[in-house]
Design an enzyme around this catalytic site. Structure first.
Site, PDB file in Angstrom:
ATOM      1  N   GLY A  49      10.363  96.632  32.488  1.00 33.88           N
ATOM      2  CA  GLY A  49      10.273  95.996  34.031  1.00 33.88           C
ATOM      3  C   GLY A  49       9.283  96.616  34.642  1.00 33.88           C
ATOM      4  N   ASN A  87      15.895  88.121  27.688  1.00 32.50           N
ATOM      5  CA  ASN A  87      17.234  88.691  28.356  1.00 32.50           C
ATOM      6  C   ASN A  87      16.976  88.385  29.828  1.00 32.50           C
ATOM      7  OD1 ASN A  87      18.981  90.355  29.420  1.00 32.50           O
ATOM      8  ND2 ASN A  87      17.986  92.084  29.233  1.00 32.50           N
ATOM      9  N   LYS A  93      18.858  88.936  32.202  1.00 31.91           N
ATOM     10  CA  LYS A  93      19.453  89.883  33.076  1.00 31.91           C
ATOM     11  C   LYS A  93      20.428  89.124  34.307  1.00 31.91           C
ATOM     12  CE  LYS A  93      15.727  92.910  32.355  1.00 31.91           C
ATOM     13  NZ  LYS A  93      15.101  94.271  32.617  1.00 31.91           N
ATOM     14  N   GLU A 100      19.692  99.708  30.848  1.00 36.55           N
ATOM     15  CA  GLU A 100      20.250  99.514  32.137  1.00 36.55           C
ATOM     16  C   GLU A 100      21.979  99.599  32.176  1.00 36.55           C
ATOM     17  OE1 GLU A 100      18.593  95.549  32.947  1.00 36.55           O
ATOM     18  OE2 GLU A 100      16.731  96.493  33.031  1.00 36.55           O
ATOM     19  N   HIS A 126      21.786  98.190  26.330  1.00 34.94           N
ATOM     20  CA  HIS A 126      20.396  98.242  26.815  1.00 34.94           C
ATOM     21  C   HIS A 126      20.375  99.190  27.845  1.00 34.94           C
ATOM     22  CE1 HIS A 126      17.606  96.661  29.800  1.00 34.94           C
ATOM     23  NE2 HIS A 126      17.288  95.667  28.719  1.00 34.94           N
ATOM     24  N   GLU A 184      13.275  99.613  23.036  1.00 41.41           N
ATOM     25  CA  GLU A 184      12.922  99.330  24.198  1.00 41.41           C
ATOM     26  C   GLU A 184      12.726 100.732  24.913  1.00 41.41           C
ATOM     27  OE1 GLU A 184      14.140  95.159  25.402  1.00 41.41           O
ATOM     28  OE2 GLU A 184      15.620  96.687  26.114  1.00 41.41           O
ATOM     29  N   SER A 222       8.119  95.135  29.001  1.00 42.43           N
ATOM     30  CA  SER A 222       6.946  94.359  29.604  1.00 42.43           C
ATOM     31  C   SER A 222       6.019  93.741  28.447  1.00 42.43           C
ATOM     32  CB  SER A 222       6.172  95.548  30.186  1.00 42.43           C
ATOM     33  OG  SER A 222       6.748  96.048  31.298  1.00 42.43           O
TER      34      SER A 222
HETATM   35  C1  PEP Z   1      14.559  94.172  28.880  1.00 45.66           C
HETATM   36  O1  PEP Z   1      15.202  93.846  30.067  1.00 45.66           O
HETATM   37  O2  PEP Z   1      15.044  94.035  27.847  1.00 45.66           O
HETATM   38  C2  PEP Z   1      13.154  93.732  28.922  1.00 45.66           C
HETATM   39  C3  PEP Z   1      12.270  94.317  28.022  1.00 45.66           C
HETATM   40  O3  PEP Z   1      12.587  93.718  30.192  1.00 45.66           O
HETATM   41  P1  PEP Z   1      10.917  93.345  30.613  1.00 45.66           P
HETATM   42  O4  PEP Z   1      10.497  92.580  29.684  1.00 45.66           O
HETATM   43  O5  PEP Z   1      10.964  93.012  32.013  1.00 45.66           O
HETATM   44  O6  PEP Z   1      10.313  94.776  30.412  1.00 45.66           O
END
Ligand code: PEP
Length: 248
Positions: free
Chosen positions: A172, A11, A13, A97, A95, A166, A210
Site C-alpha cells: 500500500g 485482496n 481488504k 495487517e 496478512h 509481501e 504495490s
Molecule cells: C495486500 O494488501 O496484500 C497488498 C499487496 O496491497 P497493495 O497491492 O495495495 O500493496
C-alpha cells in the site's frame, strides 16, 4: 524453479459496496479468458453475492482470514467450514495487517492455515519483513521463521498451500520490491519448501506489495514468482485485468 500456471489474487481488504462490487466483478468477468488462475478475496459479507456472480465462471473467490477454531464461543470469528459453505477456494492467512493490528503470531497463523486446509479451503499464507527488519539484514531469518511455523504445523499437507511474500514496507505504499529483491526471497522460500515437501515446484509463491499494471510483467518474469497478491490495484477492474493479462 517455479510452479506452472500463475495465480493472481485480489485482496479487497475492507473496501466495497453492492454497486461497486457488481461493477468490479462485471469488469473482470468481461475481460476473460485469462491465461492464469484468478481469484478475489472479499470481505465476509460479500461472499454470498460474489459466489453468485462468479459461480458459472472460472474465477474463484475467497476470504481474507479464517478462524483457527472449528466452532464455539469466538465472537466475531468465521470458521473455515463456513467459508467452504460459501464456496471459498482460498483464505488469506497471516496478512501483515492482521499480524500487526491483531497481534497474530506465527503459530496462530499456522493454526489458521491448518484449519483452512481441514475444510478444503486453500490457505494463502503471507510472510514478509518490515522495513526495520530489512535494514537490519533480517529479511531471510524473518520470512523463514514465519514459514517454518506453517511447515511444521501442516506437515505432509505443505504442498497444498499457496505462499505470498509481501514485504510490509511495500504494501500500500507504492514502493514495490525490485524484481531482484523479490526473486531473492522467493528463491529462499522455494528452497525451504523443497526441503520440507520434496516438490516445491508445485507450490505457488505469489509476490504482493504495490503490484500494478506497469510492474507486473517484470515481476512475473522472475523464475520463482508464480503470481501476485494484489491490494489497491485489485479495486479497479482495468488495473486488475491488466495484471492478470501480464500473468497469462
Ligand atoms: C495486500 O494488501 O496484500 C497488498 C499487496 O496491497 P497493495 O497491492 O495495495 O500493496
Amino acid at each position: 524453479m517455479s510452479a506452472a500456471r500463475r495465480l493472481v489474487v485480489g485482496n479487497w481488504k475492507m473496501h466495497g459496496s453492492h454497486p461497486a462490487n457488481a461493477e468490479l466483478l462485471a469488469g473482470i468477468l468481461g475481460a476473460r479468458p485469462f491465461g492464469c488462475d484468478v481469484a478475489v478475496c472479499v470481505p465476509f459479507p460479500y461472499l454470498s453475492e460474489t459466489a453468485v456472480s462468479l459461480a458459472a465462471s472460472d474465477l474463484r473467490w475467497g476470504a481474507q482470514d479464517c478462524s483457527a477454531h472449528a466452532q464455539g464461543a469466538y465472537t466475531g470469528e468465521v470458521s473455515a467450514a463456513m467459508l467452504a459453505e460459501f464456496g471459498c477456494r482460498y483464505a488469506i492467512v497471516g496478512h501483515s495487517e492482521r499480524r500487526a493490528l491483531h497481534g497474530e503470531s506465527d503459530q496462530g497463523v499456522a493454526d489458521k492455515a491448518k484449519a483452512a486446509l481441514g475444510s478444503g479451503v486453500t490457505p494463502i499464507v503471507c510472510v514478509g519483513e518490515t522495513r526495520e527488519q530489512r535494514e537490519a539484514g533480517e529479511t531471510a531469518a524473518v520470512v523463514k521463521r514465519q514459514l517454518s511455523a506453517v511447515i511444521h504445523t501442516l506437515a505432509h499437507c505443505v504442498s497444498e498451500m499457496v505462499v505470498a511474500y509481501e514485504p510490509v514496507w511495500a504494501i500500500g505504499t507504492g514502493l514495490s520490491a525490485t524484481p531482484q529483491q523479490a526473486q531473492e526471497v522467493h528463491e529462499l522460500l522455494r528452497a525451504q519448501l523443497q526441503a520440507a515437501s520434496g516438490h516445491a515446484s508445485r507450490i505457488r509463491i505469489l509476490y504482493g506489495g504495490s503490484v500494478k499494471p506497469d510492474n507486473a510483467a517484470v515481476l512475473f518474469s522472475q523464475p520463482d514468482i508464480d503470481g501476485a497478491l494484489v491490494g489497491g490495484a485489485s479495486l479497479k477492474a482495468a488495473d486488475f485485468v491488466a495484471i492478470c493479462r501480464a500473468a497469462g
